[in-house]
Structures are given as structure tokens and as C-alpha cells.
Design a protein around this motif. Structure first.
Motif, PDB file in Angstrom:
ATOM      1  N   UNK A  38     -27.600 -10.322  12.464  1.00  0.00           N
ATOM      2  CA  UNK A  38     -26.930  -9.824  11.257  1.00  0.00           C
ATOM      3  C   UNK A  38     -25.726  -9.012  11.682  1.00  0.00           C
ATOM      4  N   UNK A  39     -24.603  -9.264  11.030  1.00  0.00           N
ATOM      5  CA  UNK A  39     -23.365  -8.534  11.318  1.00  0.00           C
ATOM      6  C   UNK A  39     -22.870  -7.912  10.025  1.00  0.00           C
ATOM      7  N   UNK A  40     -22.596  -6.622  10.083  1.00  0.00           N
ATOM      8  CA  UNK A  40     -22.041  -5.916   8.932  1.00  0.00           C
ATOM      9  C   UNK A  40     -20.667  -5.397   9.329  1.00  0.00           C
ATOM     10  N   UNK A  41     -19.667  -5.676   8.488  1.00  0.00           N
ATOM     11  CA  UNK A  41     -18.300  -5.222   8.743  1.00  0.00           C
ATOM     12  C   UNK A  41     -17.876  -4.282   7.618  1.00  0.00           C
ATOM     13  N   UNK A  48     -13.603   1.798  -4.093  1.00  0.00           N
ATOM     14  CA  UNK A  48     -13.398   1.102  -5.354  1.00  0.00           C
ATOM     15  C   UNK A  48     -11.941   0.849  -5.676  1.00  0.00           C
ATOM     16  N   UNK A  49     -11.071   1.797  -5.357  1.00  0.00           N
ATOM     17  CA  UNK A  49      -9.655   1.624  -5.661  1.00  0.00           C
ATOM     18  C   UNK A  49      -8.890   0.919  -4.538  1.00  0.00           C
ATOM     19  N   UNK A  50      -9.465   0.845  -3.330  1.00  0.00           N
ATOM     20  CA  UNK A  50      -8.844   0.151  -2.196  1.00  0.00           C
ATOM     21  C   UNK A  50      -9.837  -0.843  -1.597  1.00  0.00           C
ATOM     22  N   UNK A  51     -10.048  -1.999  -2.265  1.00  0.00           N
ATOM     23  CA  UNK A  51     -11.048  -2.946  -1.772  1.00  0.00           C
ATOM     24  C   UNK A  51     -10.679  -3.574  -0.423  1.00  0.00           C
ATOM     25  N   UNK A  52      -9.400  -3.519  -0.052  1.00  0.00           N
ATOM     26  CA  UNK A  52      -8.961  -4.067   1.232  1.00  0.00           C
ATOM     27  C   UNK A  52      -8.769  -2.983   2.281  1.00  0.00           C
ATOM     28  N   UNK A  53      -9.304  -1.818   2.060  1.00  0.00           N
ATOM     29  CA  UNK A  53      -9.206  -0.731   3.022  1.00  0.00           C
ATOM     30  C   UNK A  53      -7.909   0.041   2.896  1.00  0.00           C
ATOM     31  N   UNK A  58      -8.384  -1.268  10.802  1.00  0.00           N
ATOM     32  CA  UNK A  58      -9.556  -0.885  11.597  1.00  0.00           C
ATOM     33  C   UNK A  58     -10.823  -1.313  10.867  1.00  0.00           C
ATOM     34  N   UNK A  59     -11.675  -2.025  11.611  1.00  0.00           N
ATOM     35  CA  UNK A  59     -12.929  -2.534  11.068  1.00  0.00           C
ATOM     36  C   UNK A  59     -14.060  -2.043  11.963  1.00  0.00           C
ATOM     37  N   UNK A  60     -15.128  -1.578  11.360  1.00  0.00           N
ATOM     38  CA  UNK A  60     -16.322  -1.174  12.110  1.00  0.00           C
ATOM     39  C   UNK A  60     -17.377  -2.254  11.940  1.00  0.00           C
ATOM     40  N   UNK A  61     -17.827  -2.807  13.058  1.00  0.00           N
ATOM     41  CA  UNK A  61     -18.854  -3.839  13.056  1.00  0.00           C
ATOM     42  C   UNK A  61     -20.169  -3.245  13.536  1.00  0.00           C
ATOM     43  N   UNK A  91      -9.396  -2.283  15.821  1.00  0.00           N
ATOM     44  CA  UNK A  91      -8.249  -2.535  14.949  1.00  0.00           C
ATOM     45  C   UNK A  91      -7.952  -4.021  14.932  1.00  0.00           C
ATOM     46  N   UNK A  92      -8.021  -4.632  13.784  1.00  0.00           N
ATOM     47  CA  UNK A  92      -7.763  -6.059  13.625  1.00  0.00           C
ATOM     48  C   UNK A  92      -6.710  -6.255  12.549  1.00  0.00           C
ATOM     49  N   UNK A  93      -5.773  -7.132  12.827  1.00  0.00           N
ATOM     50  CA  UNK A  93      -4.783  -7.429  11.802  1.00  0.00           C
ATOM     51  C   UNK A  93      -5.086  -8.783  11.175  1.00  0.00           C
ATOM     52  N   UNK A  94      -5.026  -9.830  11.950  1.00  0.00           N
ATOM     53  CA  UNK A  94      -5.357 -11.156  11.418  1.00  0.00           C
ATOM     54  C   UNK A  94      -6.133 -11.916  12.491  1.00  0.00           C
ATOM     55  N   UNK A  95      -7.244 -11.380  12.887  1.00  0.00           N
ATOM     56  CA  UNK A  95      -8.031 -11.950  13.966  1.00  0.00           C
ATOM     57  C   UNK A  95      -9.409 -12.330  13.440  1.00  0.00           C
ATOM     58  N   UNK A  96      -9.846 -13.524  13.794  1.00  0.00           N
ATOM     59  CA  UNK A  96     -11.201 -13.954  13.450  1.00  0.00           C
ATOM     60  C   UNK A  96     -12.141 -13.495  14.561  1.00  0.00           C
ATOM     61  N   UNK A  97     -13.421 -13.480  14.266  1.00  0.00           N
ATOM     62  CA  UNK A  97     -14.414 -12.951  15.194  1.00  0.00           C
ATOM     63  C   UNK A  97     -15.592 -13.899  15.303  1.00  0.00           C
ATOM     64  N   UNK A  98     -16.059 -14.150  16.523  1.00  0.00           N
ATOM     65  CA  UNK A  98     -17.304 -14.868  16.792  1.00  0.00           C
ATOM     66  C   UNK A  98     -18.192 -13.911  17.547  1.00  0.00           C
TER      67      UNK A  98
END
Length: 101
Positions: A38-41, A48-53, A58-61, A91-98
Motif C-alpha cells: 500500500x502506498x499513500x501519497x 480543501x481550498x488547495x486540492x493540488x497542494x 513536495x510529496x510525502x510517500x 520534491x516532484x514536478x512531473x515525475x511518475x513513480x514505481x
């Protein structure tokens, strides 16, 4: 004295020869394949007012899996990161993750 040293050398060589000829037992035990990954990002600043962060990228996995010893993150830009912890902040801008447990 010379014959005594030769006898000691022969006895020592024979002892080493016979003690080195035992079978080694190499067993791993049970090998358990990781499952239940299970992966949670969470985007930094997501609410609520900034659904895209907050726009920082920066993303925490948090990854969890049964029987996992480490986690390997593979990013679409070719970078990889192996961790023995479940948490990663990147920190991710337009990167996919495996992710491989």
C-alpha cells in the motif's frame, strides 16, 4: 630438533586437512515474498481550498507491505532510491513513480 619440527609440521598439516573437509550447511530458511503493498501519497499544503497542494511539488510517500525488508522507489526520470524505511519525502514536478517492496 630438525626431525621434531618436521613431525610437528606434518601433524599440523594433517589436522588442517581433515578439519577443513567437513560439509558446510548453507540454508536460508523460509523466503517470504512481500505482499499487501500500500502506498499513500500526500501533497504538501493540500487542503480543501488547495486540492493540488501549495505548488512546491513536495510529496510525502508512505509505503507499507507485509514481509518487506526495504522499498525501492523508481522515478520516471531514471533516478532510483532504496530505503529501509517506509517514509519518503521528495520534491516532484512531473515525475511518475514505481515502487518495488
Amino acid at each position: 630438533m630438525k626431525k621434531f619440527i618436521q613431525k610437528i609440521a606434518i601433524v599440523t598439516a594433517l589436522m588442517m586437512l581433515f578439519s577443513a573437509c567437513q560439509d558446510d550447511d548453507h540454508t536460508f530458511g523460509d523466503i517470504n515474498t512481500p505482499n499487501g503493498l500500500e502506498v499513500h501519497a500526500v501533497l504538501q499544503g493540500e487542503d480543501g481550498s488547495n486540492p493540488n497542494g501549495d505548488g512546491s511539488g513536495i510529496v510525502s510517500f508512505t509505503a507499507t507491505a507485509n514481509n518487506a525488508l526495504s522499498y525501492k522507489y523508481i522515478f520516471s526520470d531514471g533516478n532510483t532510491l532504496s530505503l529501509q524505511t517506509e517514509k519518503l519525502r521528495k520534491g516532484l514536478l512531473s515525475t511518475a513513480l514505481t515502487l518495488i517492496p
